[in-house]
Design an enzyme around this catalytic site. Structure first.
Site, PDB file in Angstrom:
ATOM      1  N   HIS A 148     -31.209  38.405  29.287  1.00 33.91           N
ATOM      2  CA  HIS A 148     -30.130  37.412  29.393  1.00 33.91           C
ATOM      3  C   HIS A 148     -28.932  37.843  30.252  1.00 33.91           C
ATOM      4  CE1 HIS A 148     -27.928  39.709  26.335  1.00 33.91           C
ATOM      5  NE2 HIS A 148     -26.868  38.993  26.673  1.00 33.91           N
ATOM      6  N   HIS A 204     -22.183  44.983  30.044  1.00 27.63           N
ATOM      7  CA  HIS A 204     -23.402  44.182  30.222  1.00 27.63           C
ATOM      8  C   HIS A 204     -24.510  45.033  30.848  1.00 27.63           C
ATOM      9  CE1 HIS A 204     -20.332  40.883  30.028  1.00 27.63           C
ATOM     10  NE2 HIS A 204     -21.251  40.412  29.214  1.00 27.63           N
ATOM     11  N   ASN A 205     -24.927  46.059  30.114  1.00 25.27           N
ATOM     12  CA  ASN A 205     -25.968  46.961  30.616  1.00 25.27           C
ATOM     13  C   ASN A 205     -27.210  46.866  29.705  1.00 25.27           C
ATOM     14  OD1 ASN A 205     -25.329  48.505  28.296  1.00 25.27           O
ATOM     15  ND2 ASN A 205     -23.616  49.431  29.432  1.00 25.27           N
TER      16      ASN A 205
HETATM   17 ZN    ZN Z   1     -24.787  39.329  26.848  1.00 28.51          ZN
END
Ligand code: ZN
Length: 210
Positions: A163, A123-124
């Site tokens: 997000h 999640h970067n």
């Molecule tokens: Zn995501």
């Protein structure tokens, strides 16, 4: 050195002193003055960026279902999110449509890119660039052409960019079970989702004056 963290209480003077942000690869990037009349072609300039390859990528891969976002991150010297976002911003003419100056948009996306944690293997900011490019492609699909207004498209694209911002690499359940501060703050409800959005709005609330 830790990258500067945005906070709504951060004064303009602090920002003047910290007009640089550090990209995920450790290179320093200069924020743009909001009254800049010229902005870099790809949103940021960096001596390690491969401009010919960047042009080719923007022409040939933006709009595909599976653009090679890892390659984009390499040829942009760790700026895949900013470069993808600025390309979409220009192509969709959001500056004219919503009177958003390019430097303001670029500084916002730079700050968001900077808040994605490079220590998170999934999640970067590269994942954010991937989701952003895919959302852009989805919104170009014929059946959706008349479904969304331009404002809704802008909202969807900004949502895609932010997000997972500041994702700690743990699940909601882990944060809840370990009494993490974020779980306490959000009363165990959609902890990460609330946090990503809060960071995005905090970033929007800071006016950067150079
Ligand atoms: Zn995501």
């Amino acid at each position: 050195m830790q990258p500067p963290r945005l906070s709504a209480s951060m004064s303009h003077d602090v920002w003047r002193k910290r007009a640089m942000v550090r990209s995920s690869t450790g290179t320093q990037i200069q924020l743009l003055s909001e009254d800049s009349e010229t902005v870099p072609t790809f949103g940021v300039t960096n001596s390690k960026m491969n401009a010919p390859q960047m042009r080719k990528f923007m022409q040939e891969e933006v709009g595909l279902w599976s653009p090679d976002v890892f390659r984009l991150d390499i040829i942009s010297a760790g700026n895949s999110l900013v470069c993808a976002a600025y390309n979409i911003f220009k192509t969709r003419q959001f500056s004219c449509l919503f009177k958003i100056s390019p430097p303001t948009f670029i500084n916002f996306i730079l700050a968001i890119q900077n808040r994605y944690r490079s220590t998170n293997p999934y999640h970067n900011h590269i994942h954010a660039a991937d989701v952003l490019l895919t959302t852009d492609t989805l919104l170009k699909a014929k059946p959706l052409e008349t479904v969304f207004s331009k404002l809704e498209m802008l909202a969807a694209l900004v949502a895609a960019a932010v997000h997972d911002v500041d994702h700690p690499g743990r699940s909601n359940q882990f944060l809840i079970e370990t009494n993490n501060q974020l779980a306490l703050l959000y009363n165990d409800n959609s902890v990460l989702e609330n946090h990503h959005l809060a960071v995005a709005f905090q970033t929007l609330a800071v006016r950067i004056t150079l």
